[in-house]
Design an enzyme around this catalytic site. Structure first.
Site, mmCIF file in Angstrom:
data_model
loop_
_atom_site.group_PDB
_atom_site.id
_atom_site.type_symbol
_atom_site.label_atom_id
_atom_site.label_comp_id
_atom_site.label_asym_id
_atom_site.label_seq_id
_atom_site.Cartn_x
_atom_site.Cartn_y
_atom_site.Cartn_z
ATOM 1 N N GLN A 72 0.830 -1.206 0.000
ATOM 2 C CA GLN A 72 0.000 0.000 0.000
ATOM 3 C C GLN A 72 0.864 1.256 0.000
ATOM 4 O O GLN A 72 1.778 1.395 0.813
ATOM 5 C CB GLN A 72 -0.926 0.023 1.215
ATOM 6 C CG GLN A 72 -1.966 1.134 1.064
ATOM 7 C CD GLN A 72 -2.844 1.320 2.274
ATOM 8 O OE1 GLN A 72 -2.352 1.667 3.343
ATOM 9 N NE2 GLN A 72 -4.138 1.116 2.118
ATOM 10 N N CYS A 102 -6.848 7.243 4.801
ATOM 11 C CA CYS A 102 -6.220 7.518 6.092
ATOM 12 C C CYS A 102 -6.644 8.903 6.593
ATOM 13 O O CYS A 102 -6.493 9.902 5.893
ATOM 14 C CB CYS A 102 -4.698 7.434 5.971
ATOM 15 S SG CYS A 102 -3.900 7.741 7.558
ATOM 16 N N LYS A 147 -8.147 1.823 -1.572
ATOM 17 C CA LYS A 147 -8.862 1.636 -0.301
ATOM 18 C C LYS A 147 -9.343 3.003 0.171
ATOM 19 O O LYS A 147 -8.540 3.923 0.343
ATOM 20 C CB LYS A 147 -7.941 0.997 0.732
ATOM 21 C CG LYS A 147 -8.607 0.789 2.086
ATOM 22 C CD LYS A 147 -7.808 -0.170 2.943
ATOM 23 C CE LYS A 147 -8.432 -0.365 4.307
ATOM 24 N NZ LYS A 147 -8.153 0.725 5.236
ATOM 25 N N ASN A 209 -15.476 -3.231 4.612
ATOM 26 C CA ASN A 209 -14.563 -3.181 5.762
ATOM 27 C C ASN A 209 -15.159 -2.315 6.876
ATOM 28 O O ASN A 209 -15.797 -1.296 6.598
ATOM 29 C CB ASN A 209 -13.213 -2.620 5.294
ATOM 30 C CG ASN A 209 -12.276 -2.238 6.434
ATOM 31 O OD1 ASN A 209 -11.886 -1.083 6.559
ATOM 32 N ND2 ASN A 209 -11.922 -3.190 7.275
ATOM 33 N N GLY A 210 -14.900 -2.757 8.099
ATOM 34 C CA GLY A 210 -15.273 -1.957 9.265
ATOM 35 C C GLY A 210 -16.084 -2.732 10.279
ATOM 36 O O GLY A 210 -17.177 -3.213 10.001
ATOM 37 N N ASP A 211 -15.471 -2.909 11.470
ATOM 38 C CA ASP A 211 -16.168 -3.466 12.636
ATOM 39 C C ASP A 211 -16.508 -4.948 12.525
ATOM 40 O O ASP A 211 -17.432 -5.417 13.188
ATOM 41 C CB ASP A 211 -17.455 -2.681 12.936
ATOM 42 C CG ASP A 211 -17.182 -1.216 13.220
ATOM 43 O OD1 ASP A 211 -16.003 -0.852 13.397
ATOM 44 O OD2 ASP A 211 -18.147 -0.425 13.261
HETATM 45 C C1 LIG Z 1 -3.903 1.919 14.276
HETATM 46 C C2 LIG Z 1 -4.490 1.802 12.907
HETATM 47 C C3 LIG Z 1 -3.655 1.923 11.808
HETATM 48 C C4 LIG Z 1 -4.191 1.816 10.507
HETATM 49 N N1 LIG Z 1 -3.344 1.896 9.440
HETATM 50 C C5 LIG Z 1 -3.853 1.790 8.181
HETATM 51 C C6 LIG Z 1 -2.998 1.821 7.042
HETATM 52 O O1 LIG Z 1 -1.768 1.870 7.144
HETATM 53 N N2 LIG Z 1 -3.585 1.764 5.824
HETATM 54 C C7 LIG Z 1 -4.949 1.659 5.661
HETATM 55 O O2 LIG Z 1 -5.446 1.610 4.538
HETATM 56 N N3 LIG Z 1 -5.755 1.599 6.722
HETATM 57 C C8 LIG Z 1 -5.256 1.644 7.963
HETATM 58 N N4 LIG Z 1 -6.087 1.534 9.038
HETATM 59 C C9 LIG Z 1 -7.527 1.275 8.811
HETATM 60 C C10 LIG Z 1 -7.805 -0.235 8.753
HETATM 61 O O3 LIG Z 1 -7.167 -0.834 7.648
HETATM 62 C C11 LIG Z 1 -9.316 -0.513 8.659
HETATM 63 O O4 LIG Z 1 -9.817 0.126 7.512
HETATM 64 C C12 LIG Z 1 -10.067 0.005 9.881
HETATM 65 O O5 LIG Z 1 -9.395 -0.334 11.080
HETATM 66 C C13 LIG Z 1 -11.503 -0.563 9.926
HETATM 67 O O6 LIG Z 1 -11.480 -1.959 9.912
HETATM 68 P P1 LIG Z 1 -11.605 -2.841 11.264
HETATM 69 O O7 LIG Z 1 -12.854 -2.381 11.977
HETATM 70 O O8 LIG Z 1 -11.707 -4.270 10.774
HETATM 71 O O9 LIG Z 1 -10.385 -2.576 12.081
HETATM 72 C C14 LIG Z 1 -5.583 1.609 10.332
HETATM 73 C C15 LIG Z 1 -6.397 1.471 11.452
HETATM 74 C C16 LIG Z 1 -5.875 1.552 12.724
HETATM 75 C C17 LIG Z 1 -6.792 1.366 13.911
#
Ligand SMILES: Cc1cc2nc3c(=O)[nH]c(=O)nc-3n(C[C@H](O)[C@H](O)[C@H](O)COP(=O)(O)O)c2cc1C
Length: 359
Positions: A72, A102, A147, A209-211
């Site tokens: 990425q 991000c 993304k 994606n999410g949660d």
């Molecule tokens: C600490 C942290 C760092 C993250 N770093 C990235 C990243 O480097 N690139 C990205 O696309 N998303 C990043 N995300 C977002 C996650 O990839 C994901 O989209 C988000 O956590 C929601 O999914 P989840 O509920 O399954 O965690 C980050 C999330 C967190 C909490």
């Protein structure tokens, strides 16, 4: 099964990039548990890659156990993203993903990430340039994906149109985190809004994606939104076996059982070994001190074990502590069953009482 352009996946479940967490060791660990279709590096700054910044090169490291590897990148139209993409192709990327979600100031205020959701016309020009460069340089072998979040805020839900436009210039797949940039991680992900993106694109896969924290959530997110696959982030840090459970649920209608207590201990031992191999013993100690709190949440009453890991000064002491907790009677025990055992061993009477004492 799901394809990203020419890349065929064995599973529609993706390990999300989580900066600082989904390093090579973690990606291999999750893949070894089963059910992961593809995993991505953390977001990498295009300029830092080209400068050869050691920390960024470490983020980009991959190997044969980390296949197919998604890398990425983030940046904006002023940044050398095409050159960084070429570098990534030459260093093992099977898929190149552009971060458009991000929300962190450092990224979104000037470089990219969610900033790309604010000026979609400019983002489209950048995407078109990138797709052409990647396609040419990889002879069509490496697809580009994006993304994104739903939009910067509720008044600007750009994801459906942006995804459709990205598809028209050759982006092979989009992943949508069902939140707005201004939300950071508050509230809950809107799985219905992900469905609007699914309806907007003509044919490329959309990953929701999410949660997602349980196998059933994968099924629900796919049912509600119609998405073709699911990306899992934070839950993977606690339960790397979630992909396997969810894939089994998708394939058979029943999730595979939670792994036994001993399986989880072996997983932590393996993780320790992987971090040590890829980042050195000192980093392994520091990383595991942090990660044991997440793993420990699924272990039942293990306060003394967590304490032993947190205070260990080297990997051998950590290993000894983990091995000490491995008992034949736990081989087939899930958390609740084992906690029952442990309650007896420790003289606790009930599971509730046991968990209230949990560290
Ligand atoms: C600490 C942290 C760092 C993250 N770093 C990235 C990243 O480097 N690139 C990205 O696309 N998303 C990043 N995300 C977002 C996650 O990839 C994901 O989209 C988000 O956590 C929601 O999914 P989840 O509920 O399954 O965690 C980050 C999330 C967190 C909490």
């Amino acid at each position: 099964m799901l394809r990203i352009g020419p890349v065929q996946l064995d599973s529609p479940l993706f390990l999300a990039p989580i900066a600082g967490q989904t390093d090579l060791a973690m990606r291999i660990l999750c893949r070894e548990q089963g059910g992961v279709g593809i995993a991505f590096t953390d977001l990498m700054n295009s300029r830092a890659i080209l400068k050869g910044a050691p920390r960024t090169l470490e983020l980009a490291s991959t190997n044969g156990l980390d296949q197919p590897c998604g890398m990425q990148l983030y940046g904006n139209s002023e940044d050398p993203l095409p050159e960084a993409a070429i570098w990534a192709i030459e260093h093992g990327a099977r898929v190149i993903d552009i971060n458009m979600g991000c929300p962190v100031d450092k990224v979104a205020k000037k470089h990219g990430g969610s900033l790309l959701l604010r000026d979609c016309a400019n983002t489209m020009r950048l995407a078109e340039r990138l797709v052409k460069t990647i396609d040419r340089h990889s002879a069509g072998r490496v697809p580009m994906t994006a993304k994104m979040r739903l939009g910067w805020d509720r008044e600007h839900r750009v994801a459906p149109q942006l995804a459709r436009d990205l598809e028209s210039v050759g982006v092979a797949l989009v992943t949508v985190h069902g939140r707005y940039t201004v939300q950071f991680f508050s509230g809950s992900a809107d799985w219905h809004a992900i469905g609007e993106v699914v309806s907007a694109v003509r044919g490329i896969p959309v990953i929701g994606n999410g949660d997602v924290t349980e196998p059933q959530h994968v099924v629900e997110l796919m049912r509600i939104s119609g998405c073709n696959g699911v990306m899992i982030g934070r839950a993977a840090l606690r339960t790397p076996w979630l992909f396997k459970q969810a894939l089994t649920l998708l394939e058979t209608g029943e999730a595979s059982p939670e792994p036994s207590f001993n399986h989880k201990l072996r997983l932590v031992l393996r993780h320790l070994e992987l971090i040590e191999r890829h980042m050195g013993a000192e980093r392994a100690v520091g990383e595991m001190r942090q990660r044991i709190a997440w793993y420990g949440k699924t272990f039942g009453h293990v306060k003394p074990l967590k304490e032993a890991i947190r205070t260990a000064t080297n990997t051998q002491t950590m290993r000894d502590a983990l091995l000490e907790w491995m008992r034949p009677e736990y081989e087939h025990c899930s958390r609740v069953e084992r906690t029952g055992f442990n309650a007896e061993l420790q003289g606790f009477s009930t599971f509730a009482e046991d968990s209230s004492r949990n560290g």
